[in-house]
Design a protein around this motif. Sequence first.
Motif, PDB file in Angstrom:
ATOM      1  N   VAL A 136     -25.636  26.725  28.964  1.00 22.71           N
ATOM      2  CA  VAL A 136     -24.220  26.432  28.720  1.00 22.71           C
ATOM      3  C   VAL A 136     -23.781  25.224  29.539  1.00 22.71           C
ATOM      4  O   VAL A 136     -23.046  24.351  29.046  1.00 22.71           O
ATOM      5  CB  VAL A 136     -23.347  27.664  29.038  1.00 22.71           C
ATOM      6  CG1 VAL A 136     -21.873  27.334  28.917  1.00 22.71           C
ATOM      7  CG2 VAL A 136     -23.722  28.830  28.144  1.00 22.71           C
ATOM      8  N   ILE A 137     -24.220  25.166  30.784  1.00 17.55           N
ATOM      9  CA  ILE A 137     -23.864  24.035  31.638  1.00 17.55           C
ATOM     10  C   ILE A 137     -24.416  22.738  31.044  1.00 17.55           C
ATOM     11  O   ILE A 137     -23.714  21.716  31.005  1.00 17.55           O
ATOM     12  CB  ILE A 137     -24.384  24.261  33.072  1.00 17.55           C
ATOM     13  CG1 ILE A 137     -23.666  25.453  33.706  1.00 17.55           C
ATOM     14  CG2 ILE A 137     -24.205  23.011  33.930  1.00 17.55           C
ATOM     15  CD1 ILE A 137     -24.259  25.931  35.006  1.00 17.55           C
TER      16      ILE A 137
ATOM     17  N   ASP B  17     -22.400  21.836  27.995  1.00 19.19           N
ATOM     18  CA  ASP B  17     -21.088  21.346  28.410  1.00 19.19           C
ATOM     19  C   ASP B  17     -21.176  19.918  28.943  1.00 19.19           C
ATOM     20  O   ASP B  17     -20.285  19.105  28.710  1.00 19.19           O
ATOM     21  CB  ASP B  17     -20.491  22.274  29.473  1.00 19.19           C
ATOM     22  CG  ASP B  17     -19.060  21.920  29.811  1.00 19.19           C
ATOM     23  OD1 ASP B  17     -18.257  21.712  28.869  1.00 19.19           O
ATOM     24  OD2 ASP B  17     -18.734  21.828  31.011  1.00 19.19           O
TER      25      ASP B  17
ATOM     26  N   ASN C  46     -18.806  18.804  24.186  1.00 22.61           N
ATOM     27  CA  ASN C  46     -17.512  19.403  24.486  1.00 22.61           C
ATOM     28  C   ASN C  46     -17.383  20.723  23.718  1.00 22.61           C
ATOM     29  O   ASN C  46     -16.606  20.828  22.774  1.00 22.61           O
ATOM     30  CB  ASN C  46     -16.382  18.433  24.100  1.00 22.61           C
ATOM     31  CG  ASN C  46     -15.049  18.908  24.619  1.00 22.61           C
ATOM     32  OD1 ASN C  46     -14.982  19.755  25.508  1.00 22.61           O
ATOM     33  ND2 ASN C  46     -13.988  18.365  24.049  1.00 22.61           N
TER      34      ASN C  46
ATOM     35  N   ASP D 295     -16.480  24.768  22.923  1.00 22.70           N
ATOM     36  CA  ASP D 295     -15.350  25.658  23.186  1.00 22.70           C
ATOM     37  C   ASP D 295     -15.812  26.732  24.168  1.00 22.70           C
ATOM     38  O   ASP D 295     -16.525  27.670  23.800  1.00 22.70           O
ATOM     39  CB  ASP D 295     -14.875  26.291  21.878  1.00 22.70           C
ATOM     40  CG  ASP D 295     -13.622  27.121  22.054  1.00 22.70           C
ATOM     41  OD1 ASP D 295     -13.166  27.286  23.205  1.00 22.70           O
ATOM     42  OD2 ASP D 295     -13.094  27.602  21.026  1.00 22.70           O
ATOM     43  N   MET D 296     -15.441  26.586  25.420  1.00 17.33           N
ATOM     44  CA  MET D 296     -15.889  27.505  26.458  1.00 17.33           C
ATOM     45  C   MET D 296     -15.332  28.919  26.279  1.00 17.33           C
ATOM     46  O   MET D 296     -15.946  29.885  26.710  1.00 17.33           O
ATOM     47  CB  MET D 296     -15.528  26.970  27.851  1.00 17.33           C
ATOM     48  CG  MET D 296     -16.289  25.713  28.229  1.00 17.33           C
ATOM     49  SD  MET D 296     -18.080  25.901  28.153  1.00 17.33           S
ATOM     50  CE  MET D 296     -18.366  26.782  29.653  1.00 17.33           C
TER      51      MET D 296
ATOM     52  N   ILE E  37     -17.753  30.699  24.061  1.00 17.07           N
ATOM     53  CA  ILE E  37     -18.996  30.951  24.797  1.00 17.07           C
ATOM     54  C   ILE E  37     -18.817  32.112  25.770  1.00 17.07           C
ATOM     55  O   ILE E  37     -19.650  33.017  25.832  1.00 17.07           O
ATOM     56  CB  ILE E  37     -19.451  29.670  25.530  1.00 17.07           C
ATOM     57  CG1 ILE E  37     -19.894  28.627  24.505  1.00 17.07           C
ATOM     58  CG2 ILE E  37     -20.570  29.976  26.525  1.00 17.07           C
ATOM     59  CD1 ILE E  37     -20.177  27.254  25.084  1.00 17.07           C
ATOM     60  N   LEU E  38     -17.722  32.108  26.516  1.00 18.51           N
ATOM     61  CA  LEU E  38     -17.474  33.198  27.462  1.00 18.51           C
ATOM     62  C   LEU E  38     -17.249  34.527  26.747  1.00 18.51           C
ATOM     63  O   LEU E  38     -17.697  35.577  27.215  1.00 18.51           O
ATOM     64  CB  LEU E  38     -16.303  32.858  28.374  1.00 18.51           C
ATOM     65  CG  LEU E  38     -16.563  31.704  29.351  1.00 18.51           C
ATOM     66  CD1 LEU E  38     -15.316  31.402  30.172  1.00 18.51           C
ATOM     67  CD2 LEU E  38     -17.735  32.008  30.259  1.00 18.51           C
TER      68      LEU E  38
END
Length: 178
Positions: A61-62, A65, A69, A71-72, A75-76
């Motif tokens: 994920v890092i 990111d 860009n 959508d965090m 993902i979370l």
Amino acid sequence: PWVFLILVPAATMGLWAEERRAGTIELLLTFPVTLLETILAKFLAGWVFITLGIILTFPVVITVDYLGNPDMGVILAGYVGSIAMSAACVSIGMFTSSLTRSQVISFVLSLVFCFVLLLAGWPPVTNFFVQWAPTALVDTIAAVSILTHYESIQRGVLDAKDIVYFLGVALCMIAATH
């Protein structure tokens, strides 16, 4: 969910089966802890193990990111859904492990149980039932599915009913193990 079909049964197949096969369950049950505490400890051990495996995917994920860009929030939500789904799957694996002395049989039973719960909400299966079953029955079958509840979370929608479903399955399987 599809990776969990192999990962979770493999991780949970020995929780109780190995204790029974090796004959150490008698020793375990003579310790000054209740059966429920022992069951919860084994469940938490399995759940933490799978959760750690999920969390260790976070460097991906890092990287994504950093390179783009994404959508965090989605993902979370996917991480929360995966951890909640793992609670249900670990409890199923723990239950099947308590049914037998053989780890292999426990693995197969857990795999089949999770596979059925997964397939119940898979669109080709529900479309098959739509052709001849009443809509209420199809909706009920889909509502029991792990996949139906996880797909909602995977889209980024953290609905309480989905989290309650996974925790409810976990509690029912823990009670069945007891």
